[in-house]
Design an enzyme around this catalytic site. Structure first.
Site, mmCIF file in Angstrom:
data_model
loop_
_atom_site.group_PDB
_atom_site.id
_atom_site.type_symbol
_atom_site.label_atom_id
_atom_site.label_comp_id
_atom_site.label_asym_id
_atom_site.label_seq_id
_atom_site.Cartn_x
_atom_site.Cartn_y
_atom_site.Cartn_z
ATOM 1 N N LYS A 67 -1.182 19.996 -4.581
ATOM 2 C CA LYS A 67 -1.356 21.430 -4.844
ATOM 3 C C LYS A 67 -0.573 22.223 -3.800
ATOM 4 O O LYS A 67 -0.586 21.866 -2.605
ATOM 5 C CB LYS A 67 -2.847 21.774 -4.776
ATOM 6 N N SER A 84 -8.524 26.634 -9.948
ATOM 7 C CA SER A 84 -7.202 27.089 -9.583
ATOM 8 C C SER A 84 -6.172 25.961 -9.459
ATOM 9 O O SER A 84 -4.971 26.239 -9.478
ATOM 10 C CB SER A 84 -7.263 27.844 -8.254
ATOM 11 N N SER A 90 -12.480 24.494 -8.163
ATOM 12 C CA SER A 90 -11.061 24.375 -8.514
ATOM 13 C C SER A 90 -10.518 22.966 -8.661
ATOM 14 O O SER A 90 -9.376 22.795 -9.084
ATOM 15 C CB SER A 90 -10.204 25.117 -7.497
HETATM 16 N N1 GLN Z 1 -12.654 30.064 -9.722
HETATM 17 C C1 GLN Z 1 -13.163 30.305 -8.407
HETATM 18 C C2 GLN Z 1 -12.475 31.507 -7.825
HETATM 19 O O1 GLN Z 1 -11.752 32.114 -8.495
HETATM 20 C C3 GLN Z 1 -13.002 29.090 -7.544
HETATM 21 C C4 GLN Z 1 -11.632 28.873 -7.057
HETATM 22 C C5 GLN Z 1 -11.475 27.684 -6.177
HETATM 23 O O2 GLN Z 1 -12.309 26.771 -6.168
HETATM 24 N N2 GLN Z 1 -10.429 27.715 -5.375
HETATM 25 O O3 GLN Z 1 -12.637 31.861 -6.715
#
Ligand code: GLN
Length: 485
Positions: free
Chosen positions: A78, A153, A177
């Site tokens: 990532k 994400s 994420s």
């Molecule tokens: N969807 C969550 C957010 O928007 C979690 C994102 C993540 O785990 N980085 O913050």
């Protein structure tokens, strides 16, 4: 020989028996990437030349003696984990040209094993989002159905593994994420216990919640990658100095003596019926393999979205203050003085979702509002932690859905941030409590979209999660070939 038939563990065997060289395997992955990635957008940066050099090095390492299972295995990362001399953008214009002068600890560990990093994957900007649509450099696509989101994400990481562009990937999980895109793309994704894996070199989003973890096609592969990246790191003060067990040793069939709790708050009326059906079939499978199934309650689950969306933006507003156009990253070329430089660099460098989070976080930390928002959220966070402690008095782990729905069409909720935030309701609590969670594929909807089963356990219970996940996988043998074979 078809790339699609191999897991990481199987590829490792082919490498160690000499049937295949790392250069050959890497070349195959790079060919796959060049064939499918224009459509799938799993990658922001593809490092063809670097990957082949690493593969040559891996082949050398193998010639010179005993090597680990990751030697010569093509992986993706990532794009918010620092890779020396390889651009790391965090999916943001503000870091478009940032090339880290150092490796994150997890990358150092992978390199020591001889792993091959083929590229950096698409993600929501600074990991803020659930569909990867806020990425400044292309949006990853679900490889199971055209026009559908990959999740986020870490969407690109999930896609690269599901579509066989890499054998495994590392992502980060602040509120789901890793687990959520793994579920939506039909692969395995684990968020380890907070402190199990070093965060040194992971770009901070919300430091008390962030954790790095693996994406893989099988549970066995997950154990292999977790093994390689786990362990104490003096460079991360929150990493825990505790021995790392042999994660592959716990992969045995049969669940006698394991008690699995079903949290009733995770099965509300908003849960999609097809998702619920697959998850319940998965739970029945666990029962048939010897597990005892009990009902449990996590009564404060309903507050996790509200708590998370105060705690995470608050920490983000502080962490993202460093992108000011002065230290590093994008600097607005037309500003006349310091204040203008700050203002224009941040206004033009960050996207809308990141700005929204910074504003929310700055507001809830500001004097006069701190008590009502940040302090209150921290108190409720403690109640969520206690829910887990209580639940784990009567069961070993919890089983539930990962996301209330399967993947949805691209663009569907992009105008409605609240709808997207609500889709995180089943994954956020684990981060607030620091407990580990894994998503394993459990079935498909009628439209052919994957559904995941989430397993959560007490701190440092990764072995139990892997064992139970392994039993799900062995009991189902689901198809792994996406549209992009
Ligand atoms: N969807 C969550 C957010 O928007 C979690 C994102 C993540 O785990 N980085 O913050």
């Amino acid at each position: 020989m078809d790339l699609d038939d191999f897991s990481l563990a199987e590829a490792a065997k082919l490498l160690s028996s000499g049937t295949l060289t790392a250069v050959e395997l890497t070349t195959r992955c790079l060919q796959r990437i060049s064939r499918v990635d224009e459509e799938l957008h799993a990658f922001i940066t593809i490092d063809e030349q670097g990957a082949l050099q690493q593969a040559e090095h891996a082949d050398e390492m193998r010639k010179n003696g005993e090597v680990g299972k990751l030697c010569g295995i093509p992986l993706s990362i990532k794009d918010l984990i620092a890779t020396r001399n390889l651009r790391t953008t965090c999916g943001s214009k503000i870091l478009e040209h940032y090339v880290p002068p150092y490796d994150a600890t997890v990358i150092r560990r992978l390199r020591e094993e001889g792993a091959v990093i083929v590229g950096k994957t698409t993600m929501d900007e600074f990991a803020m989002g659930s569909t990867s649509e806020t990425c400044a450099f292309g949006v990853p696509r679900n490889p199971w159905k055209k026009g559908y989101v990959a999740g986020g994400s870490s969407g690109g990481s999930a896609v690269s593994v599901a579509a066989f562009e890499s054998f495994a990937s590392l992502g980060s999980d602040t509120g789901g994420s890793i687990r959520q895109p793994a579920a939506l793309c039909g692969i395995v994704g684990m968020k380890p216990t907070y402190g199990r894996v070093s965060r040194y070199g992971l770009t901070a989003f919300a430091s008390s919640l962030d954790q790095i973890g693996p994406f893989t096609r099988t549970v066995e592969d997950c154990a292999i990658v977790l093994q390689a990246i786990s362990g104490y790191d003096p460079l991360d003060s929150t990493s825990v100095n505790r021995p790392v067990p042999d994660y592959s040793a716990c992969l045995v069939e049969g669940l006698d003596g394991v008690t699995i709790g079903i949290p009733k708050e995770y099965f509300t009326s908003s849960l999609n019926k097809e998702v619920e059906k697959e998850v319940r079939l998965g739970i029945e499978l666990l029962r048939s393999r010897g597990a005892k199934i009990v009902d449990v309650s996590l009564p404060h689950t309903e507050y996790c979205v509200a708590v998370y969306y105060i705690v995470a933006p608050s920490e983000a507003s502080s962490n993202l203050a460093r992108y000011d156009g002065i230290h590093y990253g994008f600097r607005d070329p037309n500003s006349q003085n310091l204040i203008e430089t700050y203002k224009n660099s941040r206004s033009n460098g960050f996207g809308a979702e990141v700005k929204r989070r910074i504003i929310l976080g700055t507001y809830s930390l500001s004097s006069g509002y701190y008590d009502a928002y940040y302090r209150k959220a921290s108190q409720v966070r403690t109640l969520i932690v206690r829910d887990y402690h209580r639940a784990f008095e009567t069961c070993d782990i919890l089983a539930s859905p990962v996301v209330p729905t399967a993947a949805w069409p691209l663009g569907e909720n992009s105008e409605d941030p609240l709808a997207v935030y609500l889709s995180d309701i089943l994954t956020l609590s684990a981060n607030l409590a620091g407990v580990p969670g894994i998503s394993v594929p459990v079935g498909f909807t009628e439209a052919g979209l994957p559904v995941g089963l989430q397993l959560q356990g007490p701190h440092f219970s990764e072995e139990v999660l892997l064992k139970v996940g392994f039993n799900v996988e062995k009991g189902l043998s689901l198809p792994k070939r996406t549209l992009y074979v």
